[in-house]
Design a protein around this motif. Structure first.
Motif, PDB file in Angstrom:
ATOM      1  N   PRO A 189      -6.598  -9.239  -6.370  1.00  0.00           N
ATOM      2  CA  PRO A 189      -5.483  -8.354  -6.699  1.00  0.00           C
ATOM      3  C   PRO A 189      -4.378  -8.316  -5.651  1.00  0.00           C
ATOM      4  O   PRO A 189      -3.300  -7.793  -5.925  1.00  0.00           O
ATOM      5  CB  PRO A 189      -6.152  -6.984  -6.839  1.00  0.00           C
ATOM      6  N   PHE A 190      -4.617  -8.856  -4.459  1.00  0.00           N
ATOM      7  CA  PHE A 190      -3.574  -8.889  -3.431  1.00  0.00           C
ATOM      8  C   PHE A 190      -3.450 -10.294  -2.847  1.00  0.00           C
ATOM      9  O   PHE A 190      -4.412 -11.046  -2.783  1.00  0.00           O
ATOM     10  CB  PHE A 190      -3.870  -7.872  -2.314  1.00  0.00           C
ATOM     11  N   THR A 201      -1.519  -7.975   9.476  1.00  0.00           N
ATOM     12  CA  THR A 201      -1.574  -8.814   8.286  1.00  0.00           C
ATOM     13  C   THR A 201      -0.974  -8.005   7.144  1.00  0.00           C
ATOM     14  O   THR A 201      -1.324  -6.838   6.957  1.00  0.00           O
ATOM     15  CB  THR A 201      -3.016  -9.221   7.952  1.00  0.00           C
ATOM     16  N   VAL A 202      -0.059  -8.623   6.403  1.00  0.00           N
ATOM     17  CA  VAL A 202       0.627  -7.934   5.310  1.00  0.00           C
ATOM     18  C   VAL A 202       0.158  -8.520   3.979  1.00  0.00           C
ATOM     19  O   VAL A 202       0.196  -9.734   3.770  1.00  0.00           O
ATOM     20  CB  VAL A 202       2.158  -8.061   5.433  1.00  0.00           C
ATOM     21  N   PHE A 203      -0.286  -7.638   3.097  1.00  0.00           N
ATOM     22  CA  PHE A 203      -0.737  -8.016   1.765  1.00  0.00           C
ATOM     23  C   PHE A 203       0.223  -7.430   0.734  1.00  0.00           C
ATOM     24  O   PHE A 203       0.727  -6.318   0.911  1.00  0.00           O
ATOM     25  CB  PHE A 203      -2.139  -7.461   1.489  1.00  0.00           C
ATOM     26  N   VAL A 204       0.468  -8.170  -0.330  1.00  0.00           N
ATOM     27  CA  VAL A 204       1.302  -7.656  -1.418  1.00  0.00           C
ATOM     28  C   VAL A 204       0.544  -7.805  -2.734  1.00  0.00           C
ATOM     29  O   VAL A 204      -0.306  -8.679  -2.900  1.00  0.00           O
ATOM     30  CB  VAL A 204       2.653  -8.394  -1.512  1.00  0.00           C
ATOM     31  N   ARG A 205       0.868  -6.929  -3.645  1.00  0.00           N
ATOM     32  CA  ARG A 205       0.196  -6.880  -4.947  1.00  0.00           C
ATOM     33  C   ARG A 205       0.380  -8.195  -5.704  1.00  0.00           C
ATOM     34  O   ARG A 205       1.486  -8.761  -5.734  1.00  0.00           O
ATOM     35  CB  ARG A 205       0.801  -5.717  -5.737  1.00  0.00           C
ATOM     36  N   PRO A 517     -11.561  -1.607  -0.924  1.00  0.00           N
ATOM     37  CA  PRO A 517     -10.724  -2.326  -1.890  1.00  0.00           C
ATOM     38  C   PRO A 517      -9.334  -1.700  -1.995  1.00  0.00           C
ATOM     39  O   PRO A 517      -9.196  -0.518  -2.303  1.00  0.00           O
ATOM     40  CB  PRO A 517     -11.494  -2.196  -3.204  1.00  0.00           C
ATOM     41  N   PHE A 518      -8.308  -2.505  -1.740  1.00  0.00           N
ATOM     42  CA  PHE A 518      -6.932  -2.001  -1.811  1.00  0.00           C
ATOM     43  C   PHE A 518      -6.555  -1.604  -3.237  1.00  0.00           C
ATOM     44  O   PHE A 518      -5.664  -0.769  -3.439  1.00  0.00           O
ATOM     45  CB  PHE A 518      -5.952  -3.069  -1.322  1.00  0.00           C
ATOM     46  N   LYS A 519      -7.224  -2.195  -4.241  1.00  0.00           N
ATOM     47  CA  LYS A 519      -6.846  -1.931  -5.638  1.00  0.00           C
ATOM     48  C   LYS A 519      -7.138  -0.493  -6.055  1.00  0.00           C
ATOM     49  O   LYS A 519      -6.675  -0.050  -7.096  1.00  0.00           O
ATOM     50  CB  LYS A 519      -7.560  -2.908  -6.566  1.00  0.00           C
ATOM     51  N   TRP A 520      -7.888   0.243  -5.237  1.00  0.00           N
ATOM     52  CA  TRP A 520      -8.206   1.638  -5.552  1.00  0.00           C
ATOM     53  C   TRP A 520      -7.431   2.616  -4.680  1.00  0.00           C
ATOM     54  O   TRP A 520      -7.726   3.809  -4.673  1.00  0.00           O
ATOM     55  CB  TRP A 520      -9.707   1.881  -5.375  1.00  0.00           C
ATOM     56  N   ILE A 521      -6.447   2.134  -3.936  1.00  0.00           N
ATOM     57  CA  ILE A 521      -5.683   3.010  -3.044  1.00  0.00           C
ATOM     58  C   ILE A 521      -4.357   3.394  -3.696  1.00  0.00           C
ATOM     59  O   ILE A 521      -3.612   2.535  -4.177  1.00  0.00           O
ATOM     60  CB  ILE A 521      -5.407   2.330  -1.686  1.00  0.00           C
ATOM     61  N   SER A 522      -4.063   4.691  -3.677  1.00  0.00           N
ATOM     62  CA  SER A 522      -2.767   5.195  -4.151  1.00  0.00           C
ATOM     63  C   SER A 522      -2.155   6.087  -3.085  1.00  0.00           C
ATOM     64  O   SER A 522      -2.865   6.733  -2.310  1.00  0.00           O
ATOM     65  CB  SER A 522      -2.922   5.988  -5.448  1.00  0.00           C
ATOM     66  N   ILE A 523      -0.822   6.109  -3.041  1.00  0.00           N
ATOM     67  CA  ILE A 523      -0.107   6.948  -2.089  1.00  0.00           C
ATOM     68  C   ILE A 523       1.027   7.662  -2.810  1.00  0.00           C
ATOM     69  O   ILE A 523       1.707   7.088  -3.664  1.00  0.00           O
ATOM     70  CB  ILE A 523       0.422   6.104  -0.901  1.00  0.00           C
ATOM     71  N   LYS A 524       1.208   8.930  -2.469  1.00  0.00           N
ATOM     72  CA  LYS A 524       2.281   9.719  -3.091  1.00  0.00           C
ATOM     73  C   LYS A 524       3.622   9.362  -2.484  1.00  0.00           C
ATOM     74  O   LYS A 524       3.719   9.113  -1.286  1.00  0.00           O
ATOM     75  CB  LYS A 524       2.009  11.216  -2.886  1.00  0.00           C
TER      76      LYS A 524
END
Length: 524
Positions: A189-190, A201-205, A517-524
């Motif tokens: 997913p990233f 290290t930079v990851f993008v969707r 897992p980054f796919k489960w992270i959300s930020i307001k």
């Protein structure tokens, strides 16, 4: 306006909304993933980071139950054969289609020279291509937990690896690097946009990801911050959104801050000490002509000299669970009845040393990381202080994991600290990787770095691998642990607790295997 035009406008608005809501999540850890090559180091932080980019045939849900990933289904077609149906329409990040050829290549790569994940595939005899989207995996005998074993075995692009001369994994023991060390091409997913080892290290969707990405993170910036106080300050000030591990002494401070909280939970990892039991003379000791660790009385003396409850109270501040086994609660095969430690008894330890011929103790170097586990260097310092009470002088060599792991993985050590999470959530994983006689050809005992060896235990491990009757298998596991415990093959210490510092703007899932897992992270 026609239906097609309305649909087109709606699509543009949806895309604009997505861009407007694009979110960056900044994560800090005490160390870095040492490589982007998912086969180069079987270490949970590296796997946690890399498996946001790569995927296995199977995966884990939030509760650690098994889930489909690059395989949509699997079944046994014979006692020693598993058929995996592969997901169609999946592409690697460079656009190359995912096929059975990539599975065959990746399993062979994982079992080849330089791989640090050989133990995951050492029971595989052959992988046969059924068609472009199905493979048969033939094992060396019945192997009922194969789908579990494959849940964190990353599938790589055969074409990309060949084009980039990365057909073999990087060998962390030799310091060899290749393109897969610093570039990545998975199906996950990233994607990796930028890699600066030990900096960020930079990851993008991955906008072409085949599955659902539950969180709203569009970009993840992963930064190693070794100093615990600096990590805490960065979280409290809002410079980072997530950090781990939280020093146990700072949990209350973070929870009292208006902007952050600490997410605490049990971890499946067991921290233990290993000893060189193979060499006739230790590499790093003042004892010449013999190896004191070959004597069970010496191993038991070390065990009983360690005040594990004192370490739990003063070093871990209650955030650990003392253990007598190399696995803990949550791992299939663990039982409370077997998890009983020998008593802490310095006087008994002194007598054991004297009986073994070391009435005045001896000197030995202890290798320890200082940026991998919770309070790892402090735990080693406490062990050294405990052993000093029985006349053992510990020369503590604490260092960053970047140099620590290559050293101990070469077995260039006499006495070391290590942590292990069975990625299959089954005792066979720990037994096979940590307690089996080392066999460099097939990866058995690959992380048995002190080369403890008992052929009777090896025989049981082989039976555990193939036994399909749950009650019989449990009995075999308990018999195996009894042999290892009676031998004092290693010195188990504790299961540490997870403590992640998290901004109150962030929601995420903390798994007991310490994967994020980054796919489960959300930020307001």
């Amino acid at each position: 306006m026609s239906f097609k035009k309305k649909a087109a406008v709606a699509a543009v608005l949806a895309a604009a909304s997505l861009i407007a809501s694009a979110q960056t999540v900044r994560i800090a850890n005490q160390g870095d993933a040492l490589s982007l090559d998912p086969h180069s180091l079987n270490e949970s932080l590296q796997l946690s980071v890399d498996l946001n980019v790569y995927e296995g045939l199977t995966d884990r849900n939030k509760d650690l139950s098994l889930a489909p990933a690059l395989a949509t289904s699997w079944k046994q077609t014979a006692p020693d054969t598993w058929r995996f149906e592969l997901r169609k329409g999946v592409t690697f990040h460079d656009g190359t289609p995912f096929t059975a050829d990539d599975v065959i290549f990746s399993i062979a790569r994982a079992g080849g020279d330089g791989s640090d994940v050989k133990a995951k595939v050492n029971d595989i005899q052959e992988v046969r291509k059924v068609n472009d989207h199905a493979v048969d995996i033939v094992t060396k005998g019945p192997f009922p937990i194969l789908p579990d074993v494959l849940s964190d075995l990353a599938i790589m692009s055969k074409k990309w690896c060949e084009e980039n001369k990365a057909e073999k994994p990087v060998d962390r023991r030799k310091g060899i690097e290749n393109t897969a060390s610093f570039k990545a091409n998975g199906t996950g997913p990233f994607r990796v946009r930028e890699r600066q080892p030990n900096v960020r290290t930079v990851f993008v969707r991955n906008m072409n990801y085949w599955g659902k990405i539950e969180g709203n993170a569009q970009e993840v910036i992963f930064t190693p911050i070794a100093n615990p106080a600096t990590r805490v300050a960065a979280l409290v000030s809002g410079e980072v959104d997530v950090m781990e591990p939280v020093p146990v002494q700072d949990i209350a401070r973070i929870n009292a801050s208006p902007s952050a909280r600490v997410v605490v939970g049990p971890e499946l990892r067991t921290i233990f000490l290993g000893m060189d039991q193979k060499r006739d003379e230790l590499l790093y000791s003042n004892v010449k002509g013999k190896n004191p660790f070959k004597d069970k009385r010496v191993r038991q003396a070390f065990y009983q000299a360690i005040d594990i409850n004192g370490i739990q109270k003063t070093v871990m501040r209650g955030a650990s669970r003392p253990t007598a086994l190399m696995v803990g609660p949550g791992i299939n095969g663990w039982t409370e009845a077997q998890d009983k430690r020998l008593p802490y008894d310095a006087e008994a330890a002194k007598k054991l040393l004297a009986d073994a011929g070391y009435p005045s103790g001896f000197e030995v170097t202890m290798n320890c990381p200082n940026d991998r586990y919770v309070n790892d260097a402090q735990v080693c310092q406490a062990v050294a202080a405990n052993l000093a009470r029985i006349g053992v002088k510990i020369n503590l060599a604490a260092e960053t994991k970047g140099t620590y792991f290559p050293k101990i993985l070469r077995r260039d050590t006499s006495f070391y600290l290590l942590g292990w999470t069975p990625t299959t959530y089954d005792s066979h994983n720990a037994l096979d990787a940590l307690m089996r006689c080392p066999n460099d050809k097939d990866g058995s005992g690959q992380f048995n770095l002190g080369a403890y060896c008992n052929p009777k235990l090896d025989e049981l491990i082989g039976q555990i691998k193939s036994e399909t009757d749950k009650a019989k298998r449990q009995g075999l596991i308990e018999a195996a642990f009894k042999i290892h415990t009676d031998d004092i093959g290693h010195l188990p210490l504790h299961q540490q607790s997870l403590a992640w510092g998290v901004s109150k703007k962030v929601s995420l899932t903390q798994r007991a295997d310490n994967f994020m897992p980054f796919k489960w992270i959300s930020i307001k």
